[in-house]
Write a protein that holds these residues in place. Structure first.
Motif, short mmCIF file in Angstrom:
data_model
loop_
_atom_site.label_atom_id
_atom_site.label_comp_id
_atom_site.label_asym_id
_atom_site.label_seq_id
_atom_site.Cartn_x
_atom_site.Cartn_y
_atom_site.Cartn_z
N ALA A 105 20.54 56.47 26.45
CA ALA A 105 20.27 56.52 27.96
C ALA A 105 20.94 55.55 28.88
CB ALA A 105 18.92 56.61 28.23
N ASN A 106 21.13 54.41 28.12
CA ASN A 106 21.16 53.28 29.08
C ASN A 106 22.28 52.23 28.78
OD1 ASN A 106 20.61 51.99 31.56
ND2 ASN A 106 19.20 50.47 30.64
N ARG A 107 23.42 52.90 28.22
CA ARG A 107 24.51 52.10 27.39
C ARG A 107 25.06 51.42 28.55
NH1 ARG A 107 27.90 49.24 26.68
NH2 ARG A 107 29.95 49.82 26.04
N VAL A 108 25.35 52.35 29.42
CA VAL A 108 26.15 51.75 30.57
C VAL A 108 25.48 50.65 31.47
CG1 VAL A 108 27.34 52.36 32.79
CG2 VAL A 108 27.42 53.79 30.79
N GLY A 109 24.11 50.93 31.76
CA GLY A 109 23.46 50.12 32.52
C GLY A 109 23.03 48.62 31.76
N LEU A 110 22.91 48.61 30.45
CA LEU A 110 22.79 47.50 29.62
C LEU A 110 24.32 46.72 29.97
CD1 LEU A 110 20.37 48.74 26.82
CD2 LEU A 110 19.87 47.01 28.55
N ASP A 111 25.28 47.25 29.65
CA ASP A 111 26.60 46.58 29.79
C ASP A 111 26.62 46.01 31.27
OD1 ASP A 111 29.62 46.29 30.21
OD2 ASP A 111 29.37 47.23 28.32
N LEU A 112 26.43 46.80 32.38
CA LEU A 112 26.39 46.15 33.80
C LEU A 112 25.34 45.08 33.57
CD1 LEU A 112 27.57 47.63 36.34
CD2 LEU A 112 25.27 47.32 36.99
N ALA A 113 24.03 45.18 33.13
CA ALA A 113 23.12 44.00 33.21
C ALA A 113 23.47 42.97 32.16
CB ALA A 113 21.74 44.40 32.86
N ARG A 114 24.55 42.97 31.48
CA ARG A 114 25.13 41.85 30.76
C ARG A 114 24.24 41.68 29.47
NH1 ARG A 114 30.04 43.39 31.23
NH2 ARG A 114 30.76 41.63 30.21
N ALA A 115 23.73 42.66 28.93
CA ALA A 115 22.90 42.45 27.76
C ALA A 115 24.01 42.31 26.54
CB ALA A 115 21.83 43.43 27.56
N LEU A 116 24.80 41.27 26.68
CA LEU A 116 25.93 41.49 25.96
C LEU A 116 26.10 40.15 25.27
CD1 LEU A 116 28.54 43.42 28.17
CD2 LEU A 116 27.66 44.09 25.81
N ASP A 139 23.01 41.71 22.15
CA ASP A 139 23.87 42.63 22.16
C ASP A 139 22.85 43.86 22.37
OD1 ASP A 139 26.00 44.20 22.39
OD2 ASP A 139 26.99 43.30 20.65
N HIS A 140 23.53 45.23 22.72
CA HIS A 140 22.83 46.31 22.36
C HIS A 140 23.67 47.40 21.85
CE1 HIS A 140 25.36 46.71 26.14
NE2 HIS A 140 25.42 48.04 26.14
N ARG A 141 24.79 47.22 21.50
CA ARG A 141 25.77 48.13 20.81
C ARG A 141 25.55 48.21 19.54
NH1 ARG A 141 30.66 45.26 23.30
NH2 ARG A 141 29.55 43.67 22.51
#
Lengths: 157, 794
Positions: free
Chosen positions: B525-536, B340-342
């Protein structure tokens, strides 16, 4: 910082402008503050700015631009003598000399008892009555001679 | 359109253009100092005087509107004469100390003086001297050099939103100053350095360290908010010397925030980690990359062999997409779903409900075209300084009505039409009220699903909520109701809110009811990008919060300082202390990483190639501006080698570009992004109308200059942000209730942790809430929005 009376006067000035242009009243408001306190300290300027809801620096810009606003304490009676060309040709130098001798201070200074400040001013737009000075930005005295100056000084309390 | 002629060249320009606009359009250079295309016209430097046919004296090109058939001569004898005379006057009082002036080499006065200055000065009198002012740790002043163009004054007033500098005095005595020794506090103040056409305002941190011609300019992307501002990193001897904006009208125009401008000082911090470190018997020992990586791979393998889910992967939301993607890939390879990144999020009930990746919902320039905006839970100036400016612009130019729902009444430096300051729980109620008020507006009454209608029963609508609803719906106002230009946005504080999912679904309902654009001003800076890269987390796996609530045996931290970057600093620190093995990929040594077992030095954004995706879904890749410091390596390379060492499939990337290609499946990023960005929820989340709490609540704000590890190490920014940290701020009612005075030392307690902080009176904080910002002193406290107790320290 200012009396209710002064604030009421400022409020009256504010009614002359639209609500979102309170800044327009800054010159009147500073004048009213100076009338009450004699001069404009940095605190007074900040107070006025705050009252008008404008930045303090905006009021400072105005206060420092016009030379009828006093940024240092002055005597009870501030005498501003015009020394521009018309008055000079009509003998303002003599009036200045007389004032300096009579009050014992130089232009720009205040008497030790805090009663008088004399300062040089620029053309007041009344060249027809030269030489002239005004007292506390309010009372204009024209056709001056040393005798007339003595008379006027005698009247001032 | 008007037809005019400039220097014999015919040109058509729009009504209302000025001569300088027309000349710029066809590339005729007119010298200027005070004119700037983004600022109001002052016309006080007079450098742009030009000759106009039928006028018997030269006119200022910046302030003269063109008229039909106007013939303008910018290089005629009279124009040049006028320009040269102005130049002579400007130089009368200018010290001409170019050899010791930081502006030398990039100075507009210097450049124009070459063209218009005289060889010799005719002025023999004494030059004037103006005392320098101390306007803070970021901007250095040399006021004698000032030519009173007032660009700085106009910038701070018009763009910054608060007039912090002014031109006092008159004529020869005129000077630029702040009000009586005040510092300039604008979060955009660095831009006045770029604007100053002379060396009067220069960068304090950069001062005397390099000449502009010694610097190599490398394009990059700003890494401290989700705007994706384009920056130019200027480099000397493989060291970042300063950061300037690149002009990009649709993102950052020609500005950047101070955070993006001065964060580079953190890159050169003494705390940089330059060699891999392994902890042996409680002591940090330097190691070589090979043994460090092998050690990490072995330890991870041991844990993963039992159960991959015993490992937690935490990625800072400032990491690149490549780093996030490879971390996820590594985790999946080790059979762990816990990625997760959130990190500062508290409420994850929305997971699995999204139809796509949540984003801003529109493009950045759209914001300034809007005429009705509702911002929920955002301290705009802290979170997105340039978005605040866009909104300010909307208010000023379109008379936009901005409404705010928040727990903090911080001044966004723009007129706010309606605001509702309430407790964190109250925000839910407030949104329900707005929703109810809106649903009762006749035009919209039929659009609400029954499930929501039920919720609204018994909700009492306050006058303010009603006003916000009316404003948003644009009823009775002269707005375009068919294609409304309105927006509802959630800020960082909403995203950190313990009931974010409820806020989100209510905000979405409000927006859809009135046809407004709905979006999230993403943090980092990259919350949307990491979501798109599925760092979830994968389905059923642990998220950033539960990974710490249920401590794992091992953790991998990518650019994370647990105490500062996680929602619950105390819990994060404890989880790290308990874990058998913690590996941190980090650019910095940090006391927050003392419980780690291995620290691998990875490159910050200036030293690695990578990709950020901004909140508007713009994918921007950048190259390294400098070589990695010491033995630092780009994060993606470290992760790739780890993948190889662990014997995982698909880790044979030879460039970050290859990783990016895999993320986007070989497709053009813009195409993928277009399909994936979506703010809609599949289902409505349950909203608890009644939940309220009477306990004292912490408002754990993330201060402007505490947002990420690089910013936290930039000394100039830390000095500038001093006043907003290290305190417990509350309103006068609460202070009275607790029997406290401003300046008293209090024990602030959360869970088992307590710290001593001075009390600050702050009537912008809502009742029964205490603003305790995240900073070094408070990092070990608990949940950002948890219960808190405050008592006088003995």
């Amino acid at each position: 910082m200012l009396s209710q009376e002064s604030l009421a006067r400022i409020d009256r000035e504010l009614t002359k402008y639209p609500d979102d242009h309170r800044q327009s009243a800054v010159m009147s408001a500073l004048r009213i503050a100076q009338d009450e306190l004699g001069w404009l300290s940095k605190d007074t300027i900040a107070f006025v700015a705050d009252y008008l809801r404008i930045p303090a620096i905006a009021a400072l810009e105005v206060a420092t631009f016009y030379n009828m606003y006093e940024l240092e304490p002055v005597g009870r009676h501030k005498i501003t003598v015009c020394t521009n060309i018309s008055c000079m040709l009509r003998g303002s130098d003599e009036i200045v000399d007389h004032l300096e001798k009579r009050l014992g201070v130089h232009m720009g200074e205040t008497t030790p008892d805090g009663k008088y400040t004399i300062k040089e001013g620029e053309c007041m737009g009344c060249c027809g009555g030269a030489p002239l000075f005004h007292i506390n930005n309010k009372r204009m005295c024209e056709y001056l001679t040393p005798e007339k100056v003595d008379e006027i000084l005698g009247e001032l309390k | 359109m008007l037809k005019i002629e400039i220097d014999g060249q015919a040109v058509e320009v729009e009504h209302g253009s000025t001569i300088i606009d027309a000349a710029d359009k066809i590339g005729v250079a007119i010298p200027r100092f005070c004119y700037h295309k983004k600022l109001s016209v002052a016309a006080n430097c007079r450098m742009c005087l030009v000759q106009v046919e039928k006028f018997n004296k030269p006119l200022p090109a910046c302030a003269t509107p063109v008229s039909e058939g106007m013939k303008i001569f910018t290089r005629s004898k009279s124009a040049i004469e006028a320009q040269k005379s102005v130049m002579e006057f400007l130089l009368i009082n200018h010290p001409l100390d170019c050899p010791i002036c930081d502006q030398g080499g990039e100075c507009e006065l210097q450049d124009i003086a070459v063209g218009y200055g005289s060889v010799k000065s005719r002025y023999t009198e004494e030059k004037r001297v103006v005392l320098n002012k101390n306007i803070g740790p970021l901007v250095s002043t040399d006021m004698t050099r000032c030519i009173q163009c007032t660009r700085c004054v106009r910038f701070l007033k018009e763009i910054g939103g608060m007039m912090e500098l002014g031109l006092v005095g008159r004529g020869e005595h005129a000077e630029i100053t702040a009000y009586v020794d005040k510092s300039v506090e604008s979060e955009l103040s660095g831009n006045i350095i770029d604007l100053c056409p002379v060396g009067a305002l220069t960068s304090k941190p950069f001062r005397y360290s390099a000449r502009s011609w010694e610097l190599t300019r490398r394009p990059s992307i700003a890494a401290h908010d989700a705007l994706g501002s384009q920056i130019e990193v200027q480099v000397k001897n493989n060291r970042v010397m300063r950061v300037l904006p690149r002009e990009k009208e649709s993102i950052n125009e020609c500005w950047i925030s101070d955070r993006d401008r001065f964060s580079y000082e953190g890159l050169n911090s003494t705390e940089r980690l330059t060699v891999p470190m392994i902890k042996q018997n409680g002591e940090w020992k330097e190691a070589d990359w090979k043994s460090a990586l092998e050690y990490v791979a072995n330890r991870l393998k041991v844990v993963a062999e039992k159960d991959g889910n015993d490992i937690g992967f935490l990625v800072a939301p400032t990491s690149t997409m490549e780093e996030g993607y490879l971390t996820k890939k590594l985790a999946r390879g080790l059979k762990s779903g816990n990625v997760d990144h959130r990190l500062r999020r508290g409420d994850f009930r929305l997971d699995g409900h999204f139809q796509g990746t949540p984003w801003m919902g529109c493009n950045i320039p759209d914001l300034q075209e809007m005429d009705r905006v509702l911002v929920i839970g955002s301290n705009l100036r802290n979170e997105h300084p340039l978005l605040a400016h866009r909104l300010r612009h909307a208010v000023k130019m379109n008379a936009a009505e901005v409404s705010i729902v928040s727990s903090l009444d911080d001044d966004p430096l723009m007129p706010v039409a309606f605001k509702e300051i309430c407790s964190p729980d109250g925000m839910i109620n407030e949104l329900l009220q707005i929703l109810k008020a809106m649903s009762s507006l006749q035009r919209l009454s039929l659009c609400l699903p029954p499930s929501l209608n039920k919720l609204l029963e018994g909700i009492e609508v306050s006058a303010n909520a009603d006003a916000i609803a009316h404003s948003l719906a644009g009823l009775g106002k002269d707005y375009d109701l068919v294609s409304p230009r309105s927006g509802v946005f959630l800020g960082n504080m909403a995203q950190h809110h313990p009931r974010y999912s409820e806020l989100y679904s209510l905000a979405e309902a409000i927006a859809s009811l009135c046809g407004a654009t709905f979006g999230v001003f993403s943090e980092s800076a990259n919350r949307v990008g990491l979501d798109l890269a599925r760092a979830l987390p994968s389905a059923g796996a642990l998220n950033a919060r539960t990974m710490l609530e249920q401590p794992r045996k091992a953790y991998m931290l990518v650019n994370v300082e647990p105490e500062f970057d996680c929602r619950n600093g105390k819990q994060a620190a404890d989880a790290m202390a308990q874990a058998d093995f913690v590996v941190a990929l980090t650019p910095f040594k940090s006391f927050a990483l003392n419980d780690a077992d291995v620290m691998l030095p990875v490159a910050p954004f200036t030293e690695t190639s990578g990709t950020f995706m901004s909140m508007e879904g713009r994918v921007q890749s950048f190259a390294a501006a400098v070589k990695p410091l010491g033995e630092c390596r780009p994060g993606w390379k470290v992760l790739r080698v780890l993948g190889n060492l662990l014997g995982l499939e698909g880790f044979d990337f030879d460039s970050s570009e290859a990783v990016k290609n895999e993320i986007f499946g070989g497709e053009k990023p813009s195409k993928v992004v277009w399909n994936k960005l979506n703010n809609n929820l599949r289902h409505l989340v349950e909203v608890d109308v009644k939940a309220t709490s009477t306990a004292l609540r912490r408002i754990g704000e993330i201060p402007l200059y505490q947002s990420d590890a690089i910013v936290r190490r930039s000394l100039p920014l830390q000095k500038a942000g001093q006043s907003s940290v290290g305190m417990a701020a509350m309103n006068s009612a609460l202070m009275q209730k607790l029997g406290l005075q401003e300046g008293d030392l209090v024990r602030v307690k959360q869970d088992a942790e307590a710290v001593k902080l001075p009390v600050r009176l702050d009537d912008r904080v809502y009742d029964n809430c205490v603003r305790v910002p995240v900073c070094a002193e408070t990092a070990r406290l608990g949940d950002l929005y948890g219960e808190i107790s405050v008592e006088k320290a003995s």
